[in-house]
Design an enzyme around this catalytic site. Structure first.
Site, mmCIF file in Angstrom:
data_model
loop_
_atom_site.group_PDB
_atom_site.id
_atom_site.type_symbol
_atom_site.label_atom_id
_atom_site.label_comp_id
_atom_site.label_asym_id
_atom_site.label_seq_id
_atom_site.Cartn_x
_atom_site.Cartn_y
_atom_site.Cartn_z
ATOM 1 N N ARG A 115 -0.249 12.542 0.034
ATOM 2 C CA ARG A 115 -1.370 13.480 -0.015
ATOM 3 C C ARG A 115 -0.945 14.856 0.492
ATOM 4 O O ARG A 115 0.016 14.991 1.263
ATOM 5 C CB ARG A 115 -2.540 12.963 0.825
ATOM 6 N N HIS A 147 -7.695 -4.851 18.072
ATOM 7 C CA HIS A 147 -8.606 -5.938 18.448
ATOM 8 C C HIS A 147 -7.988 -7.315 18.203
ATOM 9 O O HIS A 147 -8.485 -8.321 18.721
ATOM 10 C CB HIS A 147 -9.945 -5.810 17.707
ATOM 11 N N HIS A 153 0.853 -1.195 0.000
ATOM 12 C CA HIS A 153 0.000 0.000 0.000
ATOM 13 C C HIS A 153 0.881 1.234 0.000
ATOM 14 O O HIS A 153 1.942 1.262 0.625
ATOM 15 C CB HIS A 153 -0.888 -0.005 1.247
#
Length: 299
Positions: free
Chosen positions: A107, A168, A103
């Site tokens: 920006r 999690h 990935h």
């Protein structure tokens, strides 16, 4: 003059350059470029599917602007009336389990109160962690960081460890990389230097993946390895939908939904209480999904 229009032009060219390199690396198919236009702005979604090595890929460019909403203020913690954002984001899902997911995002964000900043990064998500590959990957990132500013890698590597993390699951998404946000021009780093860093990082991205395809793209894959690949993809989906700030911002800002969700893999699976067999490659990979590993010196 360095302004949002100039930065937009540089990012548009970066998208084209990335797609050209990846077209050559795959060799079977090429990116389909799909322009889109909405009230808030425009963009181009570059999509590749069912290649020789790449099962699904997205290289997206966008420039959006508009009213700075309460939801954006909650996400970004800044006060303003209007915003402009432009950038390039990409995700590559390979066919072969021995080639990792990768990935990249660069920006630029500008508010009408005079505040502007750059953000971005690259991270690598191997289905099976190969220490030599992880070491080489981090070495490439450090070279680009060191070219701009001496402490960028040491600063941005832990940032990636913390960001690309599934609390999690208590595991990292992969072997990390670098991540940075709210990096503002100042007396040490000009807006041109920060833009150059973003472009250098974006240009490095397809070169890294081309090398990893050459190393592993033609290796045989067993049924059990494919099953593990789908489980690891499931973890990727969990992160993108639950934790990724870019996904959240894109959706709350009214961006192009299809482009935002191009990061999802074509297939993924979830198995109840799945536990790798002790001593297996799957178990060894699971043990390495943790923060603060010094990948450059691990081998």
């Amino acid at each position: 003059m360095i302004n949002s229009d100039y930065i937009t032009e540089q990012f548009e060219q970066l998208q084209q350059n990335i797609c050209k390199v990846l077209d050559k690396a795959d060799g079977k198919t090429s990116f389909k470029m799909n322009p889109w236009q909405k009230d808030i702005g425009r963009g181009v979604s570059g999509v590749m599917q069912d290649g020789k090595y790449i099962e699904k890929a997205a290289v997206n460019f966008s420039k959006v602007s508009g009213p700075y909403t309460k939801q954006m203020a909650q996400l970004l913690g800044e006060d303003a009336n209007n915003y402009t954002a432009t950038g390039v984001s990409s995700i590559l899902h390979p066919i072969n389990v021995h080639v990792p997911i990768i990935h990249m995002n660069v920006r630029y964000f500008e508010l009408d109160n005079g505040i502007s900043w750059f953000g971005g990064g690259i991270d690598l998500t191997p289905h099976y962690i190969i220490k030599e590959d992880a070491q080489w990957f981090h070495q490439q990132l450090k070279k680009v960081c060191d070219k701009t500013y001496p402490n960028f890698y040491e600063r941005f590597k832990p940032w990636a460890d913390d960001y690309f993390f599934l609390p999690h699951r208590n595991e990292t998404r992969g072997v990390g990389g670098i991540f940075y946000d709210r990096i503002k021009p100042d007396e040490k780093l000009s807006i041109q230097q920060l833009l150059n860093f973003s472009i250098d990082l974006g240009e490095l991205y397809p070169k890294i993946y081309s090398e990893l395809i050459q190393r592993h793209g033609d290796k045989p894959v067993s049924e059990e390895e494919r099953k593990w690949q789908l489980l690891r993809r499931g973890r990727y989906v969990e992160f993108n939908l639950v934790h990724d700030r870019g996904t959240k911002f894109g959706l709350v800002s009214g961006g192009n939904t299809e482009s935002i969700l191009l990061s999802m893999p074509p297939d993924a699976s979830w198995e109840y209480m799945q536990t790798p067999i002790e001593g297996s490659r799957e178990a060894e990979t699971q043990k390495l999904l943790k923060k603060e590993i010094d990948w450059i010196n691990i081998v």
